[in-house]
Design an enzyme around this catalytic site. Structure first.
Site, mmCIF file in Angstrom:
data_model
loop_
_atom_site.group_PDB
_atom_site.id
_atom_site.type_symbol
_atom_site.label_atom_id
_atom_site.label_comp_id
_atom_site.label_asym_id
_atom_site.label_seq_id
_atom_site.Cartn_x
_atom_site.Cartn_y
_atom_site.Cartn_z
ATOM 1 N N SER A 58 3.882 -5.238 9.578
ATOM 2 C CA SER A 58 3.742 -6.187 8.469
ATOM 3 C C SER A 58 4.741 -7.314 8.672
ATOM 4 O O SER A 58 5.764 -7.138 9.356
ATOM 5 C CB SER A 58 4.035 -5.476 7.136
ATOM 6 O OG SER A 58 4.162 -6.406 6.071
ATOM 7 N N TYR B 96 8.638 0.543 1.772
ATOM 8 C CA TYR B 96 7.550 -0.046 2.553
ATOM 9 C C TYR B 96 8.115 -0.970 3.627
ATOM 10 O O TYR B 96 7.724 -0.899 4.792
ATOM 11 C CB TYR B 96 6.601 -0.814 1.642
ATOM 12 C CG TYR B 96 5.443 -1.449 2.377
ATOM 13 C CD1 TYR B 96 4.298 -0.712 2.666
ATOM 14 C CD2 TYR B 96 5.491 -2.775 2.791
ATOM 15 C CE1 TYR B 96 3.232 -1.287 3.358
ATOM 16 C CE2 TYR B 96 4.440 -3.357 3.468
ATOM 17 C CZ TYR B 96 3.310 -2.609 3.751
ATOM 18 O OH TYR B 96 2.260 -3.185 4.441
#
Length: 252
Positions: free
Chosen positions: A138, A151
């Site tokens: 990401s 995350y």
């Protein structure tokens, strides 16, 4: 990674980026197997998209991964691409210990899941003349979003894992490619599928597939929208980018 002629397993592809990528890769002339936890969604995908196979898998469960790997390889012995797509994102508040259950769940799914998937398929992939492991990190692997600490950390782990195993597997037929999505309009967080800050899903997938087609030897797949995060530190704009992404409400 070649854009066509592959047999591809994508666990975590019953919705969002995973499903959209599965459908586009299928349209490009690949055999695609979609994996997910919810059998009703798998049945729906199989009914709506003939030619796509489905396998139930829970990537937070080591036994489920082992069982799914055996099923996939029995049905598709020519499998040569594994996409470690499955992941979860949770909003956490670390002012009190209540964050712990969420953090453990995120790490189990986002870090142990890909590691276990690779372990389940690596011997098979090494036996193929041309194979690819496509990991999914990401933009948040490179700059943090305040509300999702675990995350962010999990995706940073995937980035460095990808870099490391690429070095180890350099003497094999297995390529390691890292997909680095920016914020994309999916339901990864509540309300995020309508967030104007996020990139439209169809635009993201189109750009990803175009990059794979144009750069089959790439080690990182970066759409334009993620580069301001991916290269923030190298550009000397890290603090500015951190302020920018944290000034936006990512749940609306």
């Amino acid at each position: 990674m070649n854009i066509s002629g592959n047999t591809i397993f994508i666990p975590g592809a019953t919705s969002g980026i995973g499903l959209a990528l599965a459908l586009e890769l299928r349209a490009k002339g690949n055999t695609v197997i979609v994996g997910g936890r919810r059998t009703e969604l798998l049945d729906q995908i199989a009914a709506e998209h003939p030619g796509i196979d489905t396998v139930r898998i829970d990537t937070a469960d080591a036994a489920s991964i082992e069982a799914a790997a055996k099923e996939v390889l029995a049905l598709h012995p020519d499998l040569n691409v594994l996409v470690t797509m499955a992941g979860i994102m949770r909003v956490e508040d670390w002012h009190t210990p209540e964050f712990l259950a969420s953090a453990e769940s995120v790490v189990t799914t986002n870090v142990l899941g890909p590691i276990r998937l690779i372990a389940a398929f690596i011997e098979h992939l090494r036996a193929q003349p041309d194979a690819t492991i496509l990991t999914v990190s990401s933009g948040l692997a490179f700059v943090p979003l305040r509300i999702t600490p675990s995350y962010n950390a999990s995706k940073a782990a995937i980035h460095l894992l990808s870099e490391s195993i690429r070095l180890q597997l350099a003497d094999t037929s297995v390529r390691v490619v890292e997909l680095e999505p920016p914020s994309v309009r999916t339901k990864l967080l509540p309300g995020h599928d309508t967030n104007e800050f996020a990139m439209p899903l169809d635009e993201f997938i189109s750009e990803v597939v175009a990059l794979i087609e144009a750069q089959p030897d790439a080690t990182e797949i970066q759409v334009e929208n993620v580069k301001f995060m991916r290269h923030a530190e190298a550009r000397g704009s890290y603090d500015q980018v951190v302020r920018s992404i944290n000034s936006v409400d990512h749940t609306n």
